[in-house]
Enzyme design. Structure first.
Site, PDB file in Angstrom:
ATOM      1  N   ASP A   1       0.831  -1.216   0.000  1.00 43.89           N
ATOM      2  CA  ASP A   1       0.000   0.000   0.000  1.00 43.89           C
ATOM      3  C   ASP A   1       0.862   1.261   0.000  1.00 43.89           C
ATOM      4  O   ASP A   1       0.339   2.365  -0.118  1.00 43.89           O
ATOM      5  CB  ASP A   1      -0.951   0.015   1.203  1.00 43.89           C
ATOM      6  CG  ASP A   1      -0.240  -0.243   2.514  1.00 43.89           C
ATOM      7  OD1 ASP A   1       0.329  -1.332   2.675  1.00 43.89           O
ATOM      8  OD2 ASP A   1      -0.231   0.647   3.374  1.00 43.89           O
TER       9      ASP A   1
ATOM     10  N   ASP B   1       4.840   7.849   0.665  1.00 47.13           N
ATOM     11  CA  ASP B   1       4.591   7.586   2.093  1.00 47.13           C
ATOM     12  C   ASP B   1       5.878   7.496   2.898  1.00 47.13           C
ATOM     13  O   ASP B   1       6.394   6.413   3.176  1.00 47.13           O
ATOM     14  CB  ASP B   1       3.746   6.310   2.281  1.00 47.13           C
ATOM     15  CG  ASP B   1       2.261   6.638   2.224  1.00 47.13           C
ATOM     16  OD1 ASP B   1       1.921   7.796   1.911  1.00 47.13           O
ATOM     17  OD2 ASP B   1       1.447   5.745   2.501  1.00 47.13           O
TER      18      ASP B   1
END
Ligand code: AMP
Ligand code: MG
Length: 485
Positions: free
Chosen positions: A250, A260
């Site tokens: 993810d 991220d």
């Protein structure tokens, strides 16, 4: 700051199985920590003076720009090897997509914007330290030439957020070409929504791989492109000494951008086993594991895309099998550049391997070693090198390197100049980020600004900042960072 005509919210036009509409939850007493004019220029934002109060209001969830349609995306992902069937934007919102004058589209993504249906047990918030780390690192990566999401600004507030201690609720305004991750495809495959899977693949091809549109084997070609971009990105991480820390599927962008930033870390001393994430007890995401992990992650993406390949596993597997070769190609390419080798030789892989083994053994500072090597002159006394590494154990390697340089045609000076364009003097060392964070938590944002300016020119000498190029003082070497951000 931006008007409705700046927005082209293509993701919000997709069917609503892809997201949930969600407004940000306001923060109290917001203030601007830092702002990146370079990132702002990507979306044609005017200069800060005229827009500051509006920017703060938008980034603290107290106002919405006309034209935004905030939403939380749904996705899933393999986290530390196990499948999590439902993740999604738990603390970030896609505010909208800005199309700039050049026709490029940028997601405007607000991290720390409050709870969403995908927050699970989280509070939907981000703290100042994690926003500063992502802000500095994403811009630093960009200036190092490594594909990355970008960061426009950080805002903090008096809203309390509870982690190991009480911290200040903060946000980061992130820009990216897309926030679609490997985990999006996993979600739609494993929930059996294969029509949506195809819609999403077509959407990504349309917007980000338009040259593949309409081609006979478009999905196959697209998968190969994703493999290639991912392999190239990971090779750039390895060459730069960057460890991501949480390479869950993810957190893998479908466009091969670094995405991220959590408990990431740059190597100080060279160490294959370097683990920057405090929660990674098994070392799954250790620095040296990243190429294998990314290959495994691509396998998870491949499995998720199976319905698009008429369930023909062979086609997918064949494509996937090219990953190690693609990775090695790029890694050798980038390491050759770091070593100033222009005319490829078969022995180069061996030379690189021997160097890494010598570096691991010597525990010397990775970035400083390569910067010093730029001034290497065969047969001379190399003061720059002797100041960063005990050259005696490296003597054999330096001898081989000196012999290898004879196969090149450029002068030592020209080679050194070229090498300094790819071997940074300045990286975002953890202890530097930490110093800036501690000052910022006390209300002084000047060090964030100073680091940002320095990291924009990582290859320049910058005499006033020379001390920022040092290894961390003894005792703070290789600090691990917690995930609770
Ligand atoms: P990360 O490890 O930061 O990539 O996050 C993994 C998942 O947890 C994502 O779905 C995030 O949106 C979610 N998440 C992380 N922190 C929070 C938080 N404080 N509140 C809600 N969701 C969160
Ligand atoms: Mg994430």
């Amino acid at each position: 700051m931006l008007d409705a005509h700046h927005f082209d919210n293509t993701f919000a036009r997709l069917p609503d199985v892809f997201y949930t509409h969600q407004s940000p939850l306001p923060l109290v007493n917001p203030e601007l920590v830092s702002y990146s004019p370079e990132a702002a220029a990507l979306i044609d934002m005017p200069s800060l003076e005229g827009i500051k109060s509006e920017l703060i209001a938008v980034c603290s969830g107290n106002a919405l720009c006309p034209g935004t349609e905030p939403l939380a995306m749904v996705y899933a992902g393999h986290q530390f090897g196990g499948y999590s069937p439902q993740l999604g934007d738990g603390r970030a919102l896609l505010l909208g997509e800005v199309r700039n004058k050049a026709g490029e589209k940028w997601d405007l993504h607000l991290k720390g914007a409050g709870p969403t249906p995908y927050s699970r047990f989280g509070d939907g918030r981000a703290v100042l330290r994690s926003c500063i780390r992502e802000y500095l690192c994403s811009e630093a990566m960009y200036h190092l030439g490594i594909p990355s999401t970008r960061a426009l600004c950080v805002v903090t507030s008096d809203t309390p957020v509870y982690r190991e201690r009480q911290e200040r609720g903060s946000t980061l305004l992130r820009l990216a070409r897309t926030h679609v991750r490997f985990g999006h495809f996993e979600y739609f495959n494993y929930t059996g929504q294969h029509k949506a899977l195809k819609t999403l693949a077509d959407y990504i091809i349309d917007h980000l791989f338009p040259y593949l549109k309409g081609q006979k084997n478009a999905y196959q070609l697209w998968f190969a492109e994703v493999l290639n971009k991912t392999a190239k990105l990971i090779a750039q991480w390895q060459a730069a000494g960057f460890a991501h820390g949480v390479m869950n599927t993810d957190n893998m962008s479908i466009t091969g951008d670094t995405l991220d930033y959590g408990p990431f870390g740059f190597l100080d001393s060279f160490d294959w086993q370097f683990v920057c994430n405090h929660s990674d007890h098994q070392g799954r995401y250790a620095f040296g594991e990243q190429p294998d992990v990314s290959y495994w992650n691509c396998g998870r993406l491949g499995s998720a895309l199976m319905p698009l390949f008429n369930n023909q596993p062979d086609t997918l597997q064949e494509a996937l099998n090219t990953y190690p070769e693609r990775y090695s190609y790029y890694y050798t390419l980038f390491m050759r550049q770091k070593l100033g080798l222009v005319l490829p030789q078969n022995s180069d892989d061996q030379l690189i391997k021997q160097l890494l083994s010598a570096l691991q053994h010597s525990q010397c500072d990775y970035t400083r070693f390569f910067r010093a090597l730029c001034d290497f002159v065969p047969g001379a006394v190399n003061h720059a090198l002797t100041s960063v590494v005990d050259t005696r154990p490296m003597a054999q390697w330096l001898k081989t390197y000196a012999q290898r340089l004879q196969k090149e045609t450029v002068s030592d000076t020209a080679r050194g100049y070229q090498m300094k364009q790819v071997n940074p003097k300045y990286i975002l060392r953890n202890h530097l980020a930490q110093q800036a964070i501690e000052l910022a938590e006390g209300g002084d944002f000047s060090e964030v600004e100073r680091l940002m300016l320095m990291l924009k020119k990582p290859f320049d000498e910058q005499p006033d900042n020379a001390h920022y190029a040092n290894s961390p003082p003894a005792g703070v070497l290789q600090v691990q960072v917690s995930c609770s951000s």
